[in-house]
Design a protein around this motif. Structure first.
Motif, PDB file in Angstrom:
ATOM      1  N   LEU A 146       0.824  -1.212   0.000  1.00 27.34           N
ATOM      2  CA  LEU A 146       0.000   0.000   0.000  1.00 27.34           C
ATOM      3  C   LEU A 146       0.856   1.260   0.000  1.00 27.34           C
ATOM      4  CD1 LEU A 146      -2.957  -0.758   2.453  1.00 27.34           C
ATOM      5  CD2 LEU A 146      -3.145  -0.090   0.051  1.00 27.34           C
ATOM      6  N   THR A 147       2.049   1.159   0.570  1.00 21.18           N
ATOM      7  CA  THR A 147       2.933   2.317   0.685  1.00 21.18           C
ATOM      8  C   THR A 147       3.783   2.524  -0.558  1.00 21.18           C
ATOM      9  OG1 THR A 147       3.052   1.958   3.082  1.00 21.18           O
ATOM     10  CG2 THR A 147       4.726   3.374   2.123  1.00 21.18           C
TER      11      THR A 147
ATOM     12  N   PHE B  30       4.212   7.408   5.262  1.00 19.89           N
ATOM     13  CA  PHE B  30       4.052   6.476   6.368  1.00 19.89           C
ATOM     14  C   PHE B  30       4.502   7.118   7.676  1.00 19.89           C
ATOM     15  CE2 PHE B  30       5.303   3.202   9.312  1.00 19.89           C
ATOM     16  CZ  PHE B  30       4.332   2.216   9.164  1.00 19.89           C
ATOM     17  N   ARG B  31       5.634   7.810   7.654  1.00 19.34           N
ATOM     18  CA  ARG B  31       6.139   8.449   8.872  1.00 19.34           C
ATOM     19  C   ARG B  31       5.115   9.425   9.439  1.00 19.34           C
ATOM     20  NH1 ARG B  31      10.892   8.632   5.751  1.00 19.34           N
ATOM     21  NH2 ARG B  31      10.634  10.857   5.298  1.00 19.34           N
ATOM     22  N   GLY B  32       4.501  10.215   8.556  1.00 20.83           N
ATOM     23  CA  GLY B  32       3.510  11.172   9.030  1.00 20.83           C
ATOM     24  C   GLY B  32       2.302  10.508   9.658  1.00 20.83           C
ATOM     25  N   LEU B  33       1.811   9.429   9.043  1.00 13.50           N
ATOM     26  CA  LEU B  33       0.657   8.725   9.589  1.00 13.50           C
ATOM     27  C   LEU B  33       1.011   7.996  10.872  1.00 13.50           C
ATOM     28  CD1 LEU B  33      -0.821   7.319   6.251  1.00 13.50           C
ATOM     29  CD2 LEU B  33      -1.808   9.115   7.690  1.00 13.50           C
ATOM     30  N   TRP B  34       2.210   7.447  10.944  1.00 15.25           N
ATOM     31  CA  TRP B  34       2.625   6.730  12.147  1.00 15.25           C
ATOM     32  C   TRP B  34       2.699   7.661  13.345  1.00 15.25           C
ATOM     33  CZ3 TRP B  34       2.793   1.797  13.424  1.00 15.25           C
ATOM     34  CH2 TRP B  34       3.506   1.414  14.568  1.00 15.25           C
ATOM     35  N   GLU B  35       3.116   8.889  13.115  1.00  9.75           N
ATOM     36  CA  GLU B  35       3.265   9.856  14.203  1.00  9.75           C
ATOM     37  C   GLU B  35       1.928  10.298  14.781  1.00  9.75           C
ATOM     38  OE1 GLU B  35       5.581  12.952  12.511  1.00  9.75           O
ATOM     39  OE2 GLU B  35       7.463  11.797  12.539  1.00  9.75           O
ATOM     40  N   ARG B  36       0.815   9.930  14.144  1.00  9.69           N
ATOM     41  CA  ARG B  36      -0.495  10.272  14.696  1.00  9.69           C
ATOM     42  C   ARG B  36      -0.882   9.386  15.881  1.00  9.69           C
ATOM     43  NH1 ARG B  36      -4.531  11.185   9.470  1.00  9.69           N
ATOM     44  NH2 ARG B  36      -3.306  12.795   8.402  1.00  9.69           N
ATOM     45  N   HIS B  37      -0.223   8.246  16.020  1.00  9.42           N
ATOM     46  CA  HIS B  37      -0.486   7.325  17.137  1.00  9.42           C
ATOM     47  C   HIS B  37      -1.937   6.840  17.159  1.00  9.42           C
ATOM     48  CE1 HIS B  37       3.402   7.701  19.306  1.00  9.42           C
ATOM     49  NE2 HIS B  37       3.429   8.868  18.691  1.00  9.42           N
TER      50      HIS B  37
ATOM     51  N   LYS C  56       9.916  -4.774  14.705  1.00  7.13           N
ATOM     52  CA  LYS C  56      10.688  -3.536  14.633  1.00  7.13           C
ATOM     53  C   LYS C  56      11.345  -3.372  13.266  1.00  7.13           C
ATOM     54  CE  LYS C  56      13.161  -4.267  18.383  1.00  7.13           C
ATOM     55  NZ  LYS C  56      14.121  -4.012  19.481  1.00  7.13           N
ATOM     56  N   GLU C  57      11.798  -4.485  12.687  1.00  6.81           N
ATOM     57  CA  GLU C  57      12.427  -4.412  11.368  1.00  6.81           C
ATOM     58  C   GLU C  57      11.424  -3.964  10.310  1.00  6.81           C
ATOM     59  OE1 GLU C  57      14.783  -7.357   8.230  1.00  6.81           O
ATOM     60  OE2 GLU C  57      14.219  -8.075  10.220  1.00  6.81           O
ATOM     61  N   ARG C  58      10.215  -4.519  10.353  1.00 11.78           N
ATOM     62  CA  ARG C  58       9.190  -4.106   9.393  1.00 11.78           C
ATOM     63  C   ARG C  58       8.864  -2.627   9.556  1.00 11.78           C
ATOM     64  NH1 ARG C  58       7.963  -5.326   4.781  1.00 11.78           N
ATOM     65  NH2 ARG C  58       7.763  -7.555   5.294  1.00 11.78           N
ATOM     66  N   LEU C  59       8.681  -2.184  10.797  1.00 14.07           N
ATOM     67  CA  LEU C  59       8.350  -0.780  11.052  1.00 14.07           C
ATOM     68  C   LEU C  59       9.473   0.140  10.593  1.00 14.07           C
ATOM     69  CD1 LEU C  59       6.642   1.479  12.274  1.00 14.07           C
ATOM     70  CD2 LEU C  59       7.681   0.956  14.493  1.00 14.07           C
ATOM     71  N   ASN C  60      10.714  -0.194  10.934  1.00 18.31           N
ATOM     72  CA  ASN C  60      11.836   0.668  10.572  1.00 18.31           C
ATOM     73  C   ASN C  60      11.979   0.776   9.057  1.00 18.31           C
ATOM     74  OD1 ASN C  60      12.458   1.144  13.240  1.00 18.31           O
ATOM     75  ND2 ASN C  60      13.935  -0.518  13.386  1.00 18.31           N
ATOM     76  N   GLY C  61      11.721  -0.337   8.346  1.00 16.95           N
ATOM     77  CA  GLY C  61      11.802  -0.299   6.895  1.00 16.95           C
ATOM     78  C   GLY C  61      10.770   0.640   6.297  1.00 16.95           C
ATOM     79  N   LEU C  62       9.559   0.600   6.822  1.00 17.52           N
ATOM     80  CA  LEU C  62       8.490   1.477   6.329  1.00 17.52           C
ATOM     81  C   LEU C  62       8.767   2.942   6.665  1.00 17.52           C
ATOM     82  CD1 LEU C  62       5.512  -0.844   7.265  1.00 17.52           C
ATOM     83  CD2 LEU C  62       6.049  -0.059   4.940  1.00 17.52           C
ATOM     84  N   LEU C  63       9.261   3.188   7.871  1.00 12.54           N
ATOM     85  CA  LEU C  63       9.585   4.561   8.263  1.00 12.54           C
ATOM     86  C   LEU C  63      10.688   5.139   7.381  1.00 12.54           C
ATOM     87  CD1 LEU C  63       9.539   4.155  12.152  1.00 12.54           C
ATOM     88  CD2 LEU C  63       7.903   5.446  10.783  1.00 12.54           C
ATOM     89  N   GLU C  64      11.605   4.283   6.966  1.00 12.77           N
ATOM     90  CA  GLU C  64      12.723   4.746   6.151  1.00 12.77           C
ATOM     91  C   GLU C  64      12.309   5.017   4.711  1.00 12.77           C
ATOM     92  OE1 GLU C  64      17.165   3.182   4.720  1.00 12.77           O
ATOM     93  OE2 GLU C  64      16.064   2.124   6.300  1.00 12.77           O
ATOM     94  N   VAL C  65      11.397   4.202   4.174  1.00  7.21           N
ATOM     95  CA  VAL C  65      11.093   4.270   2.754  1.00  7.21           C
ATOM     96  C   VAL C  65      10.008   5.291   2.416  1.00  7.21           C
ATOM     97  CG1 VAL C  65       9.250   2.529   2.612  1.00  7.21           C
ATOM     98  CG2 VAL C  65      10.872   2.796   0.718  1.00  7.21           C
ATOM     99  N   SER C  66       9.185   5.684   3.412  1.00  8.17           N
ATOM    100  CA  SER C  66       8.018   6.503   3.066  1.00  8.17           C
ATOM    101  C   SER C  66       7.807   7.655   4.039  1.00  8.17           C
ATOM    102  CB  SER C  66       6.763   5.622   3.036  1.00  8.17           C
ATOM    103  OG  SER C  66       5.604   6.408   2.898  1.00  8.17           O
ATOM    104  N   GLU C  67       7.860   8.865   3.507  1.00  2.00           N
ATOM    105  CA  GLU C  67       7.546  10.040   4.319  1.00  2.00           C
ATOM    106  C   GLU C  67       6.075  10.043   4.705  1.00  2.00           C
ATOM    107  OE1 GLU C  67       7.710  14.945   3.984  1.00  2.00           O
ATOM    108  OE2 GLU C  67       8.601  13.675   2.428  1.00  2.00           O
TER     109      GLU C  67
END
Length: 299
Positions: free
Chosen positions: A180-181, A231-238, A218-229
């Motif tokens: 999706l990302t 994703f990072r923005g949506l993740w920070e919404r908690h 953690k590996e899956r999350l870190n990969g997504l955070l690294e590859v997609s801005e």
């Protein structure tokens, strides 16, 4: 190095470890009883100790478990007396190894202690034959076998026709969140893609609460955070969300609009459990279009 016994936490410190007081007390008693039963099952010979002529204790003594685990004798005694209010993952790991616990026993140990296992081994990627049969028999409906991280472990032909064949992807990319990302096809064909991504991220965050220390999560999350801005923005919404059935729209380049309801069938109650995800047509038009895809694949 021996792991010394920490000071007994005060009541307010114990509150921070979660659960109601009655529930925590029951967990401590269950943990204590489980450790005693495992200790009594292991013979001295199994761990390289002499039996000796005066041994009356079945299995190992407490001080022997403490010594072999590099844990303070007092602290281990507190654990078996249900007096330890919080046991660290380091202690649990050492004791599990000393008592020769298998993966199921180890998982039960950490669950009773309310502590995440930091050394959870990678899940077996070989899907059970029964689950594979279910996925295949759901045709002409798309279906996959997934784990709690939304990794796609297996998929049937209709899924490959609608969403693309996961077998053609690198193993690290066989994940619904990743697709999706990053997938141009998913971004193009999933008409509700933005909503789906927000929802799936919220579900991933809710699921990850029980697996914070596990490397695969953690590996899956870190990969997504690294590859997609994005994703990072949506993740920070908690945001968090439960796993619930929902209808989504897909625009297939050959047969047109398909409306599918996502249905989860869990294969086990434990997390991270495998689940079969069936994409059931939400109306007659969608069902006819899936049947047409099936005919095209046999033509």
């Amino acid at each position: 190095m021996t792991i010394a016994a920490p000071e007994q936490p005060r009541e307010q410190d114990e509150e921070r470890h979660g659960g109601r007081p009655g529930e925590r007390h029951i967990r401590r008693r269950e943990l204590a009883a489980f450790l005693r039963s495992r200790r009594e099952r292991v013979t001295p010979e199994q761990v390289g100790l002499p039996r000796g002529p005066r041994r009356r204790t079945p299995g190992l003594r407490r001080e022997e478990v403490a010594h072999l685990s590099a844990v303070g004798v007092t602290w281990y005694t507190w654990i078996e007396q249900a007096r330890a209010t919080h046991v660290s993952a380091q202690v649990l790991d050492a004791v599990a190894r000393t008592l020769l616990m298998d993966p199921t026993e180890r998982a039960h140990l950490f669950a009773l202690a309310g502590t995440a296992d930091p050394r959870t081994e990678a899940e077996c990627t070989l899907a059970p034959k029964s689950a594979l049969k279910i996925v295949e028999r759901l045709a002409p409906y798309p279906a996959t076998l997934q784990n709690a991280r939304y990794d796609i472990l297996a998929a049937n032909r209709p899924f490959a026709q609608v969403f693309g064949d996961p077998a053609e992807l690198h193993p690290a990319e066989r994940n619904c969140l990743w697709l999706l990302t990053t997938s141009e096809r998913w971004m193009r064909d999933c008409l509700d893609r933005d909503e789906m991504l927000r929802d799936l991220i919220a579900k991933y965050r809710a699921g990850m609460a029980e697996h914070m220390a596990e490397p695969a999560w953690k590996e899956r999350l870190n990969g997504l955070l690294e590859v997609s801005e994005e994703f990072r923005g949506l993740w920070e919404r908690h945001e968090v969300a439960p796993t619930t059935p929902h209808v989504k729209r897909y625009l297939h380049p050959v047969v047109g609009l398909i409306r599918l309801e996502h249905r989860n069938m869990w294969l086990a109650p434990q997390a991270p459990a495998h689940r079969v995800v069936a994409y059931v047509p939400a109306d007659e038009d969608s069902e006819e279009r899936l049947e047409r895809l099936a005919e095209l694949s046999h033509g």
